[in-house]
Motif scaffolding. Structure first.
Motif, short mmCIF file in Angstrom:
data_model
loop_
_atom_site.label_atom_id
_atom_site.label_comp_id
_atom_site.label_asym_id
_atom_site.label_seq_id
_atom_site.Cartn_x
_atom_site.Cartn_y
_atom_site.Cartn_z
N ASN A 2 0.83 -1.20 0.00
CA ASN A 2 0.00 0.00 0.00
C ASN A 2 0.87 1.26 0.00
OD1 ASN A 2 -2.26 1.63 0.12
ND2 ASN A 2 -2.77 1.13 2.23
N LYS A 3 1.91 1.28 0.81
CA LYS A 3 2.81 2.44 0.87
C LYS A 3 3.57 2.60 -0.44
CE LYS A 3 3.26 2.51 5.86
NZ LYS A 3 4.08 2.25 7.02
N ALA A 4 3.98 1.50 -1.06
CA ALA A 4 4.73 1.58 -2.33
C ALA A 4 3.85 2.11 -3.46
CB ALA A 4 5.29 0.20 -2.70
N VAL A 5 2.57 1.77 -3.44
CA VAL A 5 1.65 2.26 -4.46
C VAL A 5 1.40 3.75 -4.26
CG1 VAL A 5 -0.76 2.14 -5.24
CG2 VAL A 5 0.56 0.03 -4.92
N GLY A 6 1.22 4.15 -3.01
CA GLY A 6 1.03 5.56 -2.68
C GLY A 6 -0.19 6.15 -3.36
N ASP A 7 -0.03 7.36 -3.88
CA ASP A 7 -1.12 8.08 -4.51
C ASP A 7 -0.96 8.16 -6.03
OD1 ASP A 7 -2.34 8.52 -2.07
OD2 ASP A 7 -1.29 10.42 -1.73
N LYS A 8 -0.32 7.16 -6.60
CA LYS A 8 -0.09 7.13 -8.04
C LYS A 8 -1.35 6.70 -8.79
CE LYS A 8 4.66 5.51 -7.30
NZ LYS A 8 4.55 5.24 -5.86
N ALA A 9 -1.44 7.13 -10.04
CA ALA A 9 -2.49 6.66 -10.93
C ALA A 9 -2.27 5.17 -11.19
CB ALA A 9 -2.44 7.42 -12.25
N PRO A 10 -3.34 4.40 -11.39
CA PRO A 10 -3.15 2.98 -11.69
C PRO A 10 -2.18 2.74 -12.86
CG PRO A 10 -5.44 3.39 -11.23
CD PRO A 10 -4.76 4.74 -11.28
N LYS A 11 -2.26 3.54 -13.90
CA LYS A 11 -1.36 3.29 -15.03
C LYS A 11 0.10 3.50 -14.63
CE LYS A 11 -0.91 7.49 -17.76
NZ LYS A 11 -1.12 8.05 -19.09
N GLU A 12 0.36 4.33 -13.62
CA GLU A 12 1.73 4.54 -13.15
C GLU A 12 2.23 3.35 -12.34
OE1 GLU A 12 2.58 8.39 -11.29
OE2 GLU A 12 0.78 9.16 -12.29
N TYR A 13 1.45 2.92 -11.36
CA TYR A 13 1.96 1.82 -10.53
C TYR A 13 1.86 0.48 -11.25
CZ TYR A 13 -2.77 1.01 -8.35
OH TYR A 13 -4.08 0.75 -8.08
N PHE A 14 0.95 0.33 -12.20
CA PHE A 14 0.94 -0.90 -12.99
C PHE A 14 2.10 -0.92 -13.98
CE2 PHE A 14 -3.20 -1.74 -11.19
CZ PHE A 14 -3.18 -3.12 -11.08
N ILE A 22 7.43 -3.34 -5.78
CA ILE A 22 6.07 -3.39 -5.22
C ILE A 22 5.69 -4.86 -5.11
CG2 ILE A 22 3.64 -2.84 -5.56
CD1 ILE A 22 4.43 -0.42 -7.20
N GLY A 23 5.31 -5.30 -3.94
CA GLY A 23 4.89 -6.69 -3.76
C GLY A 23 6.02 -7.66 -4.03
N ASN A 24 5.67 -8.84 -4.56
CA ASN A 24 6.71 -9.83 -4.85
C ASN A 24 6.48 -10.57 -6.17
OD1 ASN A 24 4.61 -11.56 -4.21
ND2 ASN A 24 5.65 -12.56 -2.52
N ILE A 25 5.57 -10.10 -6.99
CA ILE A 25 5.30 -10.74 -8.28
C ILE A 25 6.30 -10.27 -9.32
CG2 ILE A 25 3.60 -10.91 -10.15
CD1 ILE A 25 1.43 -10.90 -7.98
N LYS A 26 6.90 -11.25 -10.02
CA LYS A 26 7.94 -10.92 -11.01
C LYS A 26 7.67 -11.54 -12.38
CE LYS A 26 11.05 -12.60 -8.18
NZ LYS A 26 12.31 -13.08 -7.61
N ASP A 27 6.44 -11.98 -12.62
CA ASP A 27 6.09 -12.62 -13.88
C ASP A 27 4.75 -12.06 -14.37
OD1 ASP A 27 6.34 -15.09 -15.80
OD2 ASP A 27 4.31 -15.20 -14.96
N ILE A 28 4.67 -11.67 -15.64
CA ILE A 28 3.46 -11.04 -16.17
C ILE A 28 2.26 -11.98 -16.11
CG2 ILE A 28 3.86 -11.58 -18.61
CD1 ILE A 28 2.50 -8.22 -17.24
N GLY A 29 2.47 -13.28 -16.34
CA GLY A 29 1.38 -14.24 -16.23
C GLY A 29 0.85 -14.33 -14.81
N GLU A 30 1.76 -14.32 -13.87
CA GLU A 30 1.38 -14.34 -12.46
C GLU A 30 0.64 -13.05 -12.07
OE1 GLU A 30 3.43 -15.33 -8.12
OE2 GLU A 30 4.72 -15.09 -9.87
N LEU A 31 1.07 -11.93 -12.63
CA LEU A 31 0.40 -10.66 -12.37
C LEU A 31 -1.04 -10.70 -12.91
CD1 LEU A 31 0.32 -7.73 -11.40
CD2 LEU A 31 1.41 -7.07 -13.57
#
Length: 186
Positions: free
Chosen positions: A108-120, A134-143
């Motif tokens: 939540n802190k890493a996402v902050g107040d960014k637009a979804p397109k920014e943090y995605f 951000i988090g621990n996901i490192k694979d686009i399929g997993e995301l």
């Protein structure tokens, strides 16, 4: 007098008439327009995530159940401060349950107040480089699977404040489908 088999058929007919396609596709998404995290529809969605053992957003191995148990953060997918900065000041709008997801505090802190397109974009870069921020996901399929676990449309990758209404509409439909699958799997 109705026997047990007759009652079962009667009960099934009532259930099918009450829980018709109109219920799943219209009534339930409308019920998800609520801004109350205590609404029955949102509570059922969270129960469905717990039942499915869904991972929380951006986390593999940290489930929604884990966060509910330890009082994890409910996060705005479109951050409240971001929406307010861009003229969306209606509390009932930005606090809709379709804009909520459970997040680990650090995420939540890493996402902050960014637009979804920014943090995605950060998440997509993380999947390319395998360098976690951000988090621990490192694979686009997993995301993408993680988005399904959280009933979030993939269109969120490119969304900003002008897309908020469309996001809410898409997410409510996905949440309703998630609940429907849960119900029919009971």
């Amino acid at each position: 007098m109705m026997n047990e088999k007759g009652f079962a058929i009667y009960a099934k007919e009532i259930e099918e008439s009450v829980l018709s396609d109109t219920f799943w596709n219209v009534t339930l998404p409308q019920n998800l327009e609520s801004s109350s995290i205590n609404s029955p529809a949102f509570s059922t969605f969270i129960a469905a995530q717990i039942n499915r053992n869904s991972d929380s957003l951006f986390q593999s191995g940290t489930t929604v159940a884990d966060l509910v148990e330890i009082a994890g953060d409910i996060h705005h997918i479109f951050p409240k401060a971001y929406l307010k900065k861009n003229g969306i000041n209606n509390r009932a709008k930005y606090n809709q349950v379709a804009n909520y997801t459970y997040l680990d505090t650090h995420v939540n802190k890493a996402v902050g107040d960014k637009a979804p397109k920014e943090y995605f974009a950060i998440m997509c870069n993380q999947c390319d480089t395998h360098e976690v921020s951000i988090g621990n996901i490192k694979d686009i399929g997993e995301l993408k699977d993680n988005l399904k676990d959280n009933a979030i449309p993939e269109s969120v990758f490119t969304m900003e404040y002008g897309d908020f209404e469309e996001f809410l509409l898409q997410r409510r439909k996905l949440m309703a489908k998630f609940i429907e699958n849960y119900y029919k799997g009971l």
